[in-house]
Design an enzyme around this catalytic site. Structure first.
Site, PDB file in Angstrom:
ATOM      1  CG  ASP A 141      19.599  39.605  24.002  1.00  0.00           C
ATOM      2  OD1 ASP A 141      18.540  39.422  23.386  1.00  0.00           O
ATOM      3  OD2 ASP A 141      19.643  39.785  25.249  1.00  0.00           O
TER       4      ASP A 141
ATOM      5  CE  LYS B  64      16.804  43.503  24.073  1.00  0.00           C
ATOM      6  NZ  LYS B  64      17.532  42.409  24.810  1.00  0.00           N
TER       7      LYS B  64
ATOM      8  CB  SER C 146       3.936  29.399  27.524  1.00  0.00           C
ATOM      9  OG  SER C 146       5.323  29.386  27.611  1.00  0.00           O
ATOM     10  NE  ARG C 147       7.842  25.853  23.032  1.00  0.00           N
ATOM     11  CZ  ARG C 147       9.051  25.935  22.523  1.00  0.00           C
ATOM     12  NH1 ARG C 147       9.284  25.409  21.334  1.00  0.00           N
ATOM     13  NH2 ARG C 147      10.020  26.535  23.176  1.00  0.00           N
TER      14      ARG C 147
ATOM     15  CB  ILE D   9      11.983  38.891  29.673  1.00  0.00           C
ATOM     16  CG1 ILE D   9      11.965  40.383  29.946  1.00  0.00           C
ATOM     17  CG2 ILE D   9      11.111  38.554  28.481  1.00  0.00           C
ATOM     18  CD1 ILE D   9      12.905  40.844  31.021  1.00  0.00           C
TER      19      ILE D   9
END
Ligand code: NAP
Length: 306
Positions: A168, A90, A36-37, A14
């Site tokens: 979801d 969300k 972020s990894r 996303i």
């Protein structure tokens, strides 16, 4: 006015599909860092460790969390404790109590907390809400059927505890429903289909008070369906295409056949909230999910593999 700096955390599907393009075009925000990894955004300072970003970039006052719901709480808590404004994808958390805790914390630290619902920003939701405001709703039916392999390719977290399964996407429909209905409704029963190898449902049929029903299914291939059909005292209306097109009877009266307008509006709203020193946390859609999982009768179905 100078654009405010924001850090984007969790550079996954996303973030790439919506947050990065929305920020690139935003008059309010400058994407100043990522955390972020594995993911990065070209030309933007990249951190792999959240604490290092919070310590190293005191000039970034806002963080936008695009992680799945399960790991999100400790990130939100750390950001608020570091005095940062927080925008949540969300669903805003894995549980209601987690989000209540964040609300209290944000108030105590004097920062903005925005629990976003991107589907509420769909083009036709506001016109539908305005039209329904003085109508009597006799019944309504939600059909939210999509292909989990298309929208969540290989994302096992959706089937792990806290991932909500078909809720979801279903919570997007519920975010619209809870916004547009002139009177609130509550869940009265549900039937939930769990794949025998998974911990969250792949399909759900829900009944609510007020003649409202919902059919969520994550196994739909081909055309996808995101419709809410409503019968009112003044005749039928329907929101289609995930809230982006509104019909009164058969006549289309508002909307656009695109979903790309939603995230720019979320970031514009976040800018307003930060400027006003306010928070916005509406948990009504998540209450319906919690109640459907509480009241739902469990049916075991075929195993699911990506
Ligand atoms: P995703 O791609 O699976 O995950 C987003 C990023 O979060 C990953 O790239 C990963 O980045 C990080 N992450 C995942 N698990 C983590 C963990 N345990 N600890 C720390 N970081 C972790 O998920 P997504 O589809 O973008 O969804 C994220 C959120 O956006 C969800 O709440 C979803 O409901 C919402 N959303 C998704 C869509 C969609 O179409 N997929 C649409 C609207 C809203 P690193 O591994 O690089 O750290």
């Amino acid at each position: 006015m100078a654009r405010e700096k924001v850090a984007l955390v969790g550079i996954g599907k996303i973030a790439r599909d919506q947050h990065v393009p929305a920020l690139a075009a935003s008059p309010d925000w400058e994407l100043a860092a990522t955390v972020s990894r594995s993911g990065t955004v070209e030309g933007v300072e990249a951190f792999t460790d959240f604490a290092a970003m919070l310590a190293g970039r005191p000039d970034i006052r806002t963080v936008s969390l695009c992680l799945p719901p399960q790991p999100r709480y400790p990130y939100a808590e750390a950001a608020i404790r570091a005095g940062r404004h927080v925008m949540l994808e969300k669903p805003p958390g894995q549980t209601l109590a987690e989000v209540h805790a964040l609300e209290r914390l944000a108030a105590a630290f004097g920062v903005t907390l925005y629990a976003t619902w991107h589907s509420r920003m769909a083009e036709a939701v506001a016109p539908a809400k305005a039209w329904l405001a003085d109508k009597v709703v006799r019944k309504a039916h939600i059909t939210w059927r999509e292909d989990v392999r298309k929208w969540h390719p290989g994302q096992d977290w959706v089937f792990e505890p806290g991932g909500m399964g078909v809720f979801d996407p279903g919570i997007n429909a519920l975010s619209i429903l809870t916004d547009i209905l002139p009177e609130p409704v509550h869940v009265t029963g549900a039937e939930l289909e769990f794949p025998e190898n998974r911990d969250t449902p792949i399909a759900a049929r829900i009944s609510f008070s007020g003649g409202v029903t919902a059919d969520f299914d994550w196994r739909q291939e081909g055309p996808q369906t995101w419709d809410i059909e409503i019968e009112t005292g003044a005749g039928p209306c329907a929101l289609r295409f995930g809230g982006n097109r509104f019909f009164i009877g058969d006549r289309e009266v508002a909307g656009e056949a695109t979903i790309m307008g939603e995230y720019p509006k979320l970031y514009a709203r976040m800018a307003e909230l930060v400027r006003a020193g306010a928070s916005e946390v509406d948990l009504a859609p998540m209450v319906h999910v919690a109640d459907a999982l509480t009241l739902g009768r469990r049916v075991v179905t075929d195993p699911f593999h990506f």
